[in-house]
Structures are given as C-alpha cells and as structure tokens.
Design a protein around this motif. Structure first.
Motif, short mmCIF file in Angstrom:
data_model
loop_
_atom_site.label_atom_id
_atom_site.label_comp_id
_atom_site.label_asym_id
_atom_site.label_seq_id
_atom_site.Cartn_x
_atom_site.Cartn_y
_atom_site.Cartn_z
N ASN A 229 35.61 38.65 26.01
CA ASN A 229 34.23 39.16 26.01
C ASN A 229 33.37 38.33 25.04
N ARG A 230 33.04 37.13 25.47
CA ARG A 230 32.27 36.17 24.66
C ARG A 230 31.55 35.20 25.61
N PRO A 231 30.58 34.47 25.13
CA PRO A 231 29.91 33.49 26.01
C PRO A 231 30.90 32.39 26.44
N ALA A 232 30.82 32.01 27.68
CA ALA A 232 31.66 30.92 28.25
C ALA A 232 33.12 31.06 27.86
N PRO A 233 33.78 32.15 28.28
CA PRO A 233 35.20 32.33 27.92
C PRO A 233 36.07 31.24 28.53
N ASP A 234 37.12 30.88 27.80
CA ASP A 234 38.04 29.83 28.25
C ASP A 234 39.18 30.48 29.04
N TRP A 235 38.96 30.70 30.32
CA TRP A 235 39.94 31.41 31.14
C TRP A 235 41.19 30.58 31.36
N PRO A 236 42.38 31.19 31.26
CA PRO A 236 43.61 30.50 31.67
C PRO A 236 43.71 30.50 33.19
N ASP A 237 44.64 29.71 33.70
CA ASP A 237 44.88 29.75 35.15
C ASP A 237 45.64 31.01 35.55
N ALA A 238 46.46 31.53 34.65
CA ALA A 238 47.35 32.64 35.02
C ALA A 238 47.60 33.56 33.83
N ILE A 239 47.77 34.84 34.12
CA ILE A 239 48.10 35.85 33.11
C ILE A 239 49.39 36.55 33.52
N PHE A 240 50.33 36.63 32.58
CA PHE A 240 51.56 37.39 32.78
C PHE A 240 51.56 38.56 31.81
N ALA A 241 51.49 39.78 32.34
CA ALA A 241 51.63 41.00 31.54
C ALA A 241 53.07 41.48 31.70
N VAL A 242 53.74 41.78 30.59
CA VAL A 242 55.18 42.02 30.67
C VAL A 242 55.54 43.36 31.28
N ASN A 243 54.56 44.20 31.65
CA ASN A 243 54.86 45.32 32.52
C ASN A 243 53.69 45.57 33.45
N ASP A 244 53.95 46.27 34.54
CA ASP A 244 52.94 46.45 35.58
C ASP A 244 51.74 47.26 35.11
N ILE A 245 51.97 48.27 34.27
CA ILE A 245 50.86 49.12 33.88
C ILE A 245 49.85 48.33 33.05
N MET A 246 50.31 47.37 32.23
CA MET A 246 49.39 46.48 31.53
C MET A 246 48.69 45.55 32.51
N ALA A 247 49.42 45.06 33.51
CA ALA A 247 48.82 44.17 34.51
C ALA A 247 47.71 44.88 35.28
N ILE A 248 47.89 46.17 35.55
CA ILE A 248 46.84 46.94 36.23
C ILE A 248 45.61 47.04 35.34
N GLY A 249 45.82 47.28 34.03
CA GLY A 249 44.70 47.29 33.10
C GLY A 249 43.98 45.95 33.07
N CYS A 250 44.76 44.85 33.09
CA CYS A 250 44.18 43.51 33.15
C CYS A 250 43.33 43.33 34.40
N ALA A 251 43.88 43.73 35.54
CA ALA A 251 43.17 43.55 36.82
C ALA A 251 41.84 44.28 36.80
N ASP A 252 41.82 45.52 36.29
CA ASP A 252 40.58 46.29 36.27
C ASP A 252 39.55 45.65 35.33
N ALA A 253 40.00 45.11 34.21
CA ALA A 253 39.07 44.44 33.29
C ALA A 253 38.54 43.15 33.89
N LEU A 254 39.43 42.36 34.49
CA LEU A 254 39.02 41.07 35.06
C LEU A 254 38.02 41.26 36.20
N ARG A 255 38.30 42.23 37.06
CA ARG A 255 37.41 42.44 38.21
C ARG A 255 36.15 43.21 37.82
N GLY A 256 36.34 44.31 37.08
CA GLY A 256 35.22 45.21 36.82
C GLY A 256 34.24 44.70 35.79
#
Length: 332
Positions: A229-256
């Motif tokens: 949450n900053r100007p011009a964020p340096d996005w990685p190509d890929a994110i690995f969350a070590v469990n699915d429930i965190m990955a779902i939180g990531c997906a909602d933040a990335l999309r929403g």
C-alpha cells in the motif's frame, strides 16, 4: 438408576442392557426397544465414565486442534470424528487459540480419562510429553513435528510440497517471489518455506522475499496491504502463502484493493487444499494434504500397543493445479 434397574424393568439381563446401548452389539430389535423404553421410563442413561473405570478404557481420544478459524483444522477434526465413531470411540475436542499455550490446553485434556491425545497445534514441551507418558497416555503429532521429543508423528511431506509449488511457479515464468510465512514456532511453515526456497535456489531464482503472514485470513490480507500500500509498489511475479487461508486473504487484498488479476498480473499459490480454496472465486493452485490417509495413519499408531513410539509417517501431498498459477501465454 442403574443398568440393573433397567434390566429388571425390561425383563432382560444386565449385559443385554449394555448391548442395547451399543449400536454395534448383537441384540434383537424387540429386546433393544424394550430396554430403551424402560430406560426412558426410569430416566436412565449409561455412564461411560463409570464404564471406563471397570474396563480401564474410556473409548475417548482428545484431539487438540489449532485455531478452528483455519478451515484445515475444522476439516481435519470432522474426519477424526467420523473415523473414531466408526470404531466406537468418541472425540474430546480442544482448540488452541492464537497466542495460547499448547501445554495449557494439553493439561486440560489430561484431566479427562482419555485413551490417547492427537496434537495438531504448534508446540508441546518435553515436560508435558513426560507427564503424558507417566500417565500411560500416548500422544501423536498430526501435521507437525516436535524435534527431540520422540513423539510419533504423522504429517504431509511439506518440504516436497513447497518444492513442487516452486517448480510450478518457475515453469510459469516467475522470476521474483514473495513468501508469506506462517507460525514461526511451527515445523509445518518452516518446512514448506525451506522446500520452496531451496528449490528456487537450485533453479537460480534468487529474487525472494519472506514476510510474516500470521497463518490466518486477516494476517494474509494485512501482510499484502502493509507491504504494497504505497505509490508504485514493486510487485513480485508470484506469491506463495504457506497455507490456503492466508492465500485467500492475499487474493482478496490483491483483487479488491489493488485491482490485480490472478494469474494474469500476479501468480498465487497456497498449501493445504481446503474446500474453500477450491471454490469458484479462488480455485487456488495448492498442495492438498491427504487428510483421510493422515487420520487413518494416526488411528493406526494409537491402536499399537506401544503407541507408535518414535515413529514418523511422511505422506506425499497432491498438487492441485488450480487456476492461480499459469504461464503468461496460457490466457492470451
């Protein structure tokens, strides 16, 4: 009221009363109905605790789960309940909340006449292991290990699962990676991260950042918000969350919040294979833990005379391709 009172009222023997309350016992329907009618009339219910004193077995197993807000633990508990009930045993369920001591919950479980304890929470000390051994109660670790305790352990091959996800993301063209770690005290998170990191290093993909994700939905969501949450964020190509429930939180933040598309703009993978992660809004690329087989192996250890002392059963996970990791050309 006792079973002898019910037996006299129903005109049967006392052992027949015991069989009437055992769904798997051999007894005619007419006799069972007579016993149950007499029991209702007298207000009698069988006392399993009293029975355990005479048989030296309560037919109860304590399952100490991690926080049930993580669907992996609730799904695992459901499978434990179903399997124990098939063998005429019952589950006494406990949950270790965030920041709570596993020892504290295990001490609570030991107050009951359980025949065994299954631990799916993060850590148990050697002192508690010695206490359970002194009471003759076997302890089996499920989905995690505690080095140095000699406890029997059943777990998914987390390191191999992390490695498989690293290879899949690299094959999809990712060059830079972000890892959301889980519980810093838990062997599960450590092994998944190690498998992922070591495989990327072997492939020459060294652009890797690791941050804490809290092992839950809100932690995954907050980690993404805090990091980008900053100007011009340096996005990685890929994110690995070590469990699915965190990955779902990531997906909602990335999309929403950032309007990113998955996998077109960024690749995402989780681990566990929970049902929620396979529903339409997510369809995560993940490694599914074979819960049914893991529970079966745990029951097998508990059924052994020595409680499966010092055994390790490492079970391969299943890579679920999902839709959140694809090569760039696959959706052109």
């Amino acid at each position: 009221m006792t079973s002898f009172d019910v037996a006299r009222a129903a005109g049967v023997s006392q052992p027949a009363v015991s069989r009437a309350f055992n769904p798997k016992a051999s007894i005619t329907k007419e006799k069972r109905d007579r016993v149950l009618a007499a029991a209702r009339e007298l207000g009698y219910v069988p006392n399993v605790f009293a029975s355990s004193l005479s048989k030296r077995s309560s037919k109860m197993v304590a399952v100490i789960s991690g926080n049930l807000n993580n669907p992996f633990y609730s799904e695992s508990l459901q499978v434990f309940v179903e399997n124990f009930q098939r063998t005429s045993r019952q589950v006494l369920a406990f949950s270790v909340q965030d920041q709570q001591s596993s020892d504290e919950v295990m001490m609570e479980a030991l107050r009951y006449p359980v025949d065994g304890i299954v631990m799916t929470s993060a850590k148990v000390t050697s002192e508690m292991v010695k206490l359970s051994e002194g009471l003759g109660i076997p302890v089996v670790m499920f989905n995690r290990s505690v080095p140095g305790t000699g406890l029997a352990t059943v777990q998914c091959d987390n390191r191999a699962g992390g490695a498989a996800l690293a290879r899949r993301m690299a094959a999809a063209g990712a060059r830079s990676f972000l890892v959301l770690r889980g519980d810093p005290q838990g062997s599960t998170s450590q092994e998944r991260v190690a498998g992922f990191r070591d495989t990327l290093a072997a492939l020459g993909r060294l652009d890797l950042e690791e941050i804490e994700g809290g092992s839950n939905y809100s932690g995954g969501y907050a980690a993404i918000m805090s990091r980008f949450n900053r100007p011009a964020p340096d996005w990685p190509d890929a994110i690995f969350a070590v469990n699915d429930i965190m990955a779902i939180g990531c997906a909602d933040a990335l999309r929403g919040n950032f309007g990113l598309r998955i996998p077109e703009d960024i690749l995402l993978a989780g681990f566990d294979g929970i049902r929620e992660g396979q529903r339409h809004p997510y369809r995560l690329t993940t490694v599914r833990q074979p819960i049914e087989r893991m529970v079966s192996e745990t029951l097998d250890i508990l059924d052994q005379p020595d409680g499966g002392e010092s055994s390790l059963r490492l079970i391969p996970g299943d890579l679920i391709p999902g839709t959140t990791v694809k090569a760039r050309g696959e959706f052109l």
